[in-house]
Design a protein around this motif. Structure first.
Motif, short mmCIF file in Angstrom:
data_model
loop_
_atom_site.label_atom_id
_atom_site.label_comp_id
_atom_site.label_asym_id
_atom_site.label_seq_id
_atom_site.Cartn_x
_atom_site.Cartn_y
_atom_site.Cartn_z
N UNK A 1 23.35 -26.88 -25.48
CA UNK A 1 22.59 -25.69 -25.10
C UNK A 1 21.14 -26.10 -24.89
N UNK A 2 20.60 -25.76 -23.71
CA UNK A 2 19.22 -26.09 -23.36
C UNK A 2 18.40 -24.81 -23.20
N UNK A 3 17.10 -24.92 -23.46
CA UNK A 3 16.19 -23.79 -23.23
C UNK A 3 14.98 -24.25 -22.43
N UNK A 4 14.40 -23.33 -21.68
CA UNK A 4 13.21 -23.59 -20.87
C UNK A 4 12.13 -22.60 -21.27
N UNK A 5 10.99 -23.14 -21.73
CA UNK A 5 9.86 -22.30 -22.12
C UNK A 5 8.69 -22.51 -21.17
N UNK A 6 8.00 -21.42 -20.87
CA UNK A 6 6.86 -21.45 -19.95
C UNK A 6 5.56 -21.53 -20.75
N UNK A 7 4.72 -22.48 -20.38
CA UNK A 7 3.35 -22.52 -20.87
C UNK A 7 2.44 -22.49 -19.65
N UNK A 8 1.16 -22.62 -19.83
CA UNK A 8 0.23 -22.44 -18.72
C UNK A 8 0.48 -23.47 -17.62
N UNK A 9 0.96 -22.99 -16.46
CA UNK A 9 1.20 -23.80 -15.25
C UNK A 9 2.20 -24.93 -15.46
N UNK A 10 2.99 -24.87 -16.49
CA UNK A 10 4.01 -25.90 -16.71
C UNK A 10 5.05 -25.34 -17.67
N UNK A 11 5.91 -26.21 -18.20
CA UNK A 11 6.94 -25.75 -19.11
C UNK A 11 7.55 -26.91 -19.87
N UNK A 12 8.46 -26.58 -20.80
CA UNK A 12 9.14 -27.57 -21.62
C UNK A 12 10.62 -27.24 -21.70
N UNK A 13 11.45 -28.29 -21.68
CA UNK A 13 12.90 -28.15 -21.80
C UNK A 13 13.32 -28.70 -23.17
N UNK A 14 14.06 -27.88 -23.92
CA UNK A 14 14.52 -28.27 -25.25
C UNK A 14 16.03 -28.31 -25.31
N UNK A 15 16.56 -29.17 -26.17
CA UNK A 15 17.96 -29.11 -26.56
C UNK A 15 18.03 -28.32 -27.86
N UNK A 16 19.05 -27.45 -27.99
CA UNK A 16 19.16 -26.57 -29.15
C UNK A 16 20.33 -26.96 -30.02
N UNK A 17 20.18 -26.73 -31.32
CA UNK A 17 21.26 -26.91 -32.29
C UNK A 17 21.36 -25.63 -33.10
N UNK A 18 22.54 -24.98 -33.06
CA UNK A 18 22.73 -23.69 -33.72
C UNK A 18 23.67 -23.77 -34.92
N UNK A 19 24.14 -24.97 -35.24
CA UNK A 19 25.19 -25.13 -36.26
C UNK A 19 24.84 -24.58 -37.63
N UNK A 20 23.57 -24.71 -38.04
CA UNK A 20 23.20 -24.24 -39.39
C UNK A 20 22.25 -23.06 -39.35
N UNK A 21 22.12 -22.41 -38.19
CA UNK A 21 21.21 -21.26 -38.08
C UNK A 21 21.78 -20.05 -38.81
N UNK A 22 20.90 -19.29 -39.43
CA UNK A 22 21.30 -18.08 -40.16
C UNK A 22 21.72 -16.98 -39.20
N UNK A 23 22.80 -16.28 -39.54
CA UNK A 23 23.24 -15.13 -38.74
C UNK A 23 22.33 -13.94 -39.08
N UNK A 24 21.58 -13.49 -38.08
CA UNK A 24 20.61 -12.41 -38.30
C UNK A 24 21.10 -11.06 -37.76
N UNK A 25 22.38 -10.97 -37.41
CA UNK A 25 22.88 -9.77 -36.75
C UNK A 25 22.80 -8.52 -37.63
N UNK A 26 22.73 -8.69 -38.95
CA UNK A 26 22.64 -7.54 -39.85
C UNK A 26 21.22 -7.30 -40.36
N UNK A 27 20.28 -8.10 -39.88
CA UNK A 27 18.89 -7.94 -40.31
C UNK A 27 18.16 -7.09 -39.27
N UNK A 28 17.76 -5.89 -39.66
CA UNK A 28 17.16 -4.96 -38.70
C UNK A 28 15.81 -5.43 -38.23
N UNK A 29 15.00 -6.00 -39.15
CA UNK A 29 13.65 -6.43 -38.80
C UNK A 29 13.39 -7.84 -39.32
N UNK A 30 12.82 -8.68 -38.47
CA UNK A 30 12.43 -10.04 -38.84
C UNK A 30 10.92 -10.15 -39.00
#
Length: 391
Positions: free
Chosen positions: A296-325
């Motif tokens: 899974x890749x992501x693209x973020x925009x910064x001023x007049x350029x951007x960055x491409x990241x590789x993502x790892x979700x294997x140990x990420x917390x499930x936030x689907x029941x958290x109303x506010x972060x």
């Protein structure tokens, strides 16, 4: 009897010494083997070894279709995976979503054909527009662009596209993710959303939900779930462009929510939701792209350029029941990110990034990755990169 007891004791001693010697030998071999194997860091175990290489740029300057309709302001791009749906023998086919919100103008997406130049080096030779498809609602009426704000598109194996639309100010239409027929544009299904994303107000102040025009900017479907008849379940990922109203901290706006769905034949359901932290130097999340093997890749925009990241979700917390972060009281493990490419290193100014998608396999065996951006003159630019496992 004494002779037998002595023999038993002697045999036991010999067995003890034999097995103790084997144990010492085994431990020594394990130690020597461990010393000879290179140590692998925790990050290396999480992320696939990927590399990106820039191949070239192509400009699409306000092309005109046969209906005399100019094409500009494409908000998203998706690749039609070959072998499923319409044949792509004539070229490499993409679909570009228009985000022009003009009164009485229907929401639509365009069919684009990419031709590669592969004689000396791999590059984009030209891009041709083959037509457009108008999106339609349940009553088979054109979906007007001043009522919804379509932002993201993803090709699916069911001869369809999934489109995420944002809510507009002063328009009573909540954000949605829906499936449309690839040829007719007819609405087929919708993806369920948590009530956390539905805008709520206290008098004139919004207290919950996605901010108008900052809903689901990123949308992608994993190619791992593609099947010849399109009936196998597949995975869909989407991310909010900005934090939900109830997640916003006064000091920053980095807390986004990444949603992971399974789209099945008769039902779609949310698998998990995760916290995606936008870099403090980034202005927004532009897009995400799912590749083979769960990458899974992501693209973020910064001023007049951007960055491409590789993502790892294997140990990420499930936030689907958290109303506010909001705030630091909620302790969750966010999606992990590894920088693959800083587009600033290419020396190409990119004023407004708008999309990213994987494309076809290239002649050298690597996977193509296409970025889309626009300049001040509304000239759409396409950047072609190759994505390779290993360096």
């Amino acid at each position: 009897m004494r002779v037998w007891k002595r023999c038993d004791r002697l045999e036991l001693r010999m067995q003890y010494r034999f097995f103790r010697g084997l144990t010492i030998l085994f431990c020594s071999l394990v130690f020597l083997t461990a010393c000879s194997i290179p140590q692998v860091s925790a990050e290396d175990r999480m992320f696939v070894d990927l590399s990106l290489n820039f191949l070239g740029k192509y400009e699409l300057s306000k092309p005109i279709l046969s209906e005399d309709q100019p094409v500009s302001q494409l908000s998203s791009l998706t690749y039609q995976v070959p072998g499923y749906g319409t044949s792509t023998d004539g070229g490499i086919q993409f679909y570009g979503l228009s985000d022009v919100a003009i009164a009485e103008s229907p929401a639509k997406f365009y069919t684009l054909n990419f031709n590669l130049e592969t004689s000396e080096s791999i590059n984009l030779k030209d891009i041709t527009l083959e037509g457009l498809t108008v999106l339609k609602d349940k009553q088979e009426q054109p979906l007007l662009a001043n009522q919804v704000y379509p932002e993201s598109i993803a090709f699916s194996p069911r001869h369809s596209v999934f489109i995420a639309a944002e809510n507009l100010e002063n328009v009573n239409t909540p954000p949605f993710i829906a499936e449309y027929d690839l040829k007719t544009g007819q609405l087929k299904n919708t993806v369920p959303l948590s009530s956390f994303y539905v805008p709520k107000f206290n008098e004139s102040e919004q207290t919950q939900g996605v901010e108008p025009k900052f809903g689901f900017k990123a949308l992608t479907i994993s190619p791992d779930g593609f099947s010849p008849d399109g009936r196998d379940p597949f995975r869909l990922f989407t991310v909010t462009e900005k934090p939900l109203i109830q997640d916003r901290d006064p000091e920053n706006a980095t807390k986004l929510r990444l949603l992971h769905y399974v789209i099945a034949d008769r039902a779609s359901f949310l698998v998990s939701e995760m916290l995606y932290l936008l870099d403090e130097t980034s202005q927004k999340l532009v897009d995400i792209t799912a590749g083979q093997g769960g990458t899974l890749l992501s693209l973020e925009q910064s001023e007049n350029t951007g960055k491409i990241y590789q993502l790892f979700t294997g140990d990420a917390t499930d936030t689907s029941r958290i109303k506010s972060l909001k705030g630091n009281g909620i302790k969750v493990q966010p999606v992990r990110k590894k920088l693959l490419l800083d587009l600033q290193d290419l020396g190409i100014p990119l004023q407004q990034l708008s999309g990213m998608t994987l494309g076809s396999r290239l002649p050298d065996g690597s996977q193509s990755l296409v970025l889309m951006s626009e300049d001040d003159k509304n000239t759409t630019e396409f950047l072609l990169l190759s994505l390779r496992v290993g360096h």
